[in-house]
Structures are given as structure tokens and as C-alpha cells.
Design an enzyme around this catalytic site. Sequence first.
Site, PDB file in Angstrom:
ATOM      1  N   CYS A 108      -6.617   6.443  30.282  1.00 22.71           N
ATOM      2  CA  CYS A 108      -5.669   7.055  31.227  1.00 22.71           C
ATOM      3  C   CYS A 108      -6.411   7.949  32.214  1.00 22.71           C
ATOM      4  O   CYS A 108      -6.213   7.854  33.429  1.00 22.71           O
ATOM      5  CB  CYS A 108      -4.611   7.838  30.446  1.00 22.71           C
ATOM      6  SG  CYS A 108      -3.289   8.496  31.466  1.00 22.71           S
ATOM      7  N   CYS A 109      -7.297   8.814  31.697  1.00 20.81           N
ATOM      8  CA  CYS A 109      -8.086   9.683  32.582  1.00 20.81           C
ATOM      9  C   CYS A 109      -8.985   8.854  33.505  1.00 20.81           C
ATOM     10  O   CYS A 109      -9.204   9.222  34.658  1.00 20.81           O
ATOM     11  CB  CYS A 109      -8.957  10.635  31.766  1.00 20.81           C
ATOM     12  SG  CYS A 109      -8.088  12.038  31.024  1.00 20.81           S
ATOM     13  N   CYS A 190      -2.677  17.851  33.006  1.00 16.98           N
ATOM     14  CA  CYS A 190      -1.434  17.079  32.993  1.00 16.98           C
ATOM     15  C   CYS A 190      -0.519  17.559  31.855  1.00 16.98           C
ATOM     16  O   CYS A 190      -1.000  17.945  30.786  1.00 16.98           O
ATOM     17  CB  CYS A 190      -1.754  15.609  32.765  1.00 16.98           C
ATOM     18  SG  CYS A 190      -2.817  14.863  34.012  1.00 16.98           S
ATOM     19  N   CYS A 193      -0.865  16.386  28.142  1.00 16.40           N
ATOM     20  CA  CYS A 193      -2.138  16.677  27.463  1.00 16.40           C
ATOM     21  C   CYS A 193      -2.530  18.145  27.533  1.00 16.40           C
ATOM     22  O   CYS A 193      -3.693  18.485  27.289  1.00 16.40           O
ATOM     23  CB  CYS A 193      -3.251  15.832  28.075  1.00 16.40           C
ATOM     24  SG  CYS A 193      -2.910  14.058  28.075  1.00 16.40           S
ATOM     25  N   CYS A 216     -12.055  15.382  30.804  1.00 17.33           N
ATOM     26  CA  CYS A 216     -11.397  14.169  31.295  1.00 17.33           C
ATOM     27  C   CYS A 216     -12.396  13.141  31.805  1.00 17.33           C
ATOM     28  O   CYS A 216     -12.051  11.974  31.999  1.00 17.33           O
ATOM     29  CB  CYS A 216     -10.407  14.511  32.401  1.00 17.33           C
ATOM     30  SG  CYS A 216     -11.164  15.344  33.798  1.00 17.33           S
TER      31      CYS A 216
HETATM   32  S1  SF4 Z   1      -4.981  14.351  31.194  1.00 23.59           S
HETATM   33 FE1  SF4 Z   1      -3.587  13.028  29.991  1.00 23.59          FE
HETATM   34  S2  SF4 Z   1      -1.971  12.295  31.394  1.00 23.59           S
HETATM   35 FE2  SF4 Z   1      -3.659  13.195  32.628  1.00 23.59          FE
HETATM   36  S3  SF4 Z   1      -4.910  11.467  33.220  1.00 23.59           S
HETATM   37 FE3  SF4 Z   1      -5.811  12.278  31.322  1.00 23.59          FE
HETATM   38  S4  SF4 Z   1      -4.803  11.215  29.586  1.00 23.59           S
HETATM   39 FE4  SF4 Z   1      -3.622  10.807  31.471  1.00 23.59          FE
END
Ligand code: SF4
Length: 220
Positions: A108-109, A190, A193, A216
Site C-alpha cells: 500500500c505504501c 494515514c 495506520c 513507509c
Molecule cells: S500508511 Fe497505511 S494507508 Fe497510508 S499508504 Fe501506507 S499502508 Fe497505506
Amino acid sequence: MTAILTDADLTAVSASMERATPEEIVGWAAATFGERLCLTTSLTDAVLVDLVARVAPGTDVVFLDTQYHFPETLDTLDVVRQRYPVKLRVRRPDVPMDDLWRTDTDACCAVRKVAQLDAALAGKEAWLSGLRRDDSPERAGTPIVERDRRGLVKVNPIANWTDDDVALYIQLHDVPVNPLVARGYPSVGCWPCTQAVAEGDDKRAGRWAGTGKTECGLHL
Ligand code: SF4
């Protein structure tokens, strides 16, 4: 290419700037890289934005909108947009919202942060970040100037600042701060998280809490 700096050059510059002010460091970066310099901000506060607005207002300022920011962070973005005459660029991933953060935070990151930063830095030679040595144990060795994984120069003007230094700058310059900071979020990421932390905890303890993940990928 406006500047060719070897790794030895960067090490020497970094050491020479240990006692420089952040204004001097930003000034050096702006004079060295010109339009090929940009700032990335996560908007926990706008200290770096304020510095750039005062010292090098022509610098691109990039905010990575992952689509999972807290409303308070987007409000802070609006405040910054109205307050500072900087070249603010908001980058969003070209993917719909999903639940990847539930199953694979690294992936996701990678999509929502790292790829967006890579795109923002295309054509740049250097970038500014607000990393500080006392953010976390992982960041304790942060130099003032370094080479990043792309081969670009990364400049951390407040690497050796303490929390008190940041608080004083915010007070002296009336810098916008994300309202979540006052509610126990000293590092704002975010919403899926990021948790509030207890008094005295590591400032980044609320990021991916309980997962073992600490970064991240933007700063690796
Ligand atoms: S911090 Fe969490 S929601 Fe944001 S990009 Fe990374 S995994 Fe995704």
C-alpha cells in the site's frame, strides 16, 4: 544537471553544516540546485514549508495525498495553501481506494507513497525533508545532507533539532500545526495506520503500531 556532488562532497558538506541554521541549509540547497530542488511535507506541521517560503519561495512543495489522510491533515493543507505563496503540488495515486492497507501495508505504501514521491522527484536533483534524529531510533543517524536510494541529494535542514527547537520555531513564526498533534499524534500519517501515543512514548510509536513496520519507504 546543475551540480555534481560526489558522496565524499556530500559527507563534507553535511559535516560542515552541523552548526548551520536551517535557513542557511535551505539557502545552500536552493543556491546549489535551483529549480531542481523540491520539498516534501507530511503536514504534521508546516515548519519546513515556512522555512522554504522565507528562504526559497520558488521551490516546489509536494504533498502526497494517499487518499487516506485524516480530515485534520487536509484542513492543514488548506491552511498552508492559503497562507504560503509556495508552489504547492498535491500528488494522488492513480488507483481507487481499496483495503490493501489491511493486508499488505508495504504494498500500500509502495503505491500510495513511494511511487508518488518517485514521480514527484522526476527531473529533480535534490529534495528537502523534515526528518529529525530524535524522531525515532531508526532516524538517530540522519545526516544534514545525504544521497538517497535514487542517487538524488536529500537535505534534512532540521535533522539535529530537538522538540524544543521545533516548538520555539512554531511559536516565533506562528507556523500552522496539524490539530492532531495536540491530541496525542506527534507524527501524523494515514488514518488506518496512525494511532495516538502515550506521553513519553517514541514519537513514531503510533505509526503502524504493533506491526514491526516503522517507515513507509520514503526515507529508506
Ligand atoms: S500508511 Fe497505511 S494507508 Fe497510508 S499508504 Fe501506507 S499502508 Fe497505506
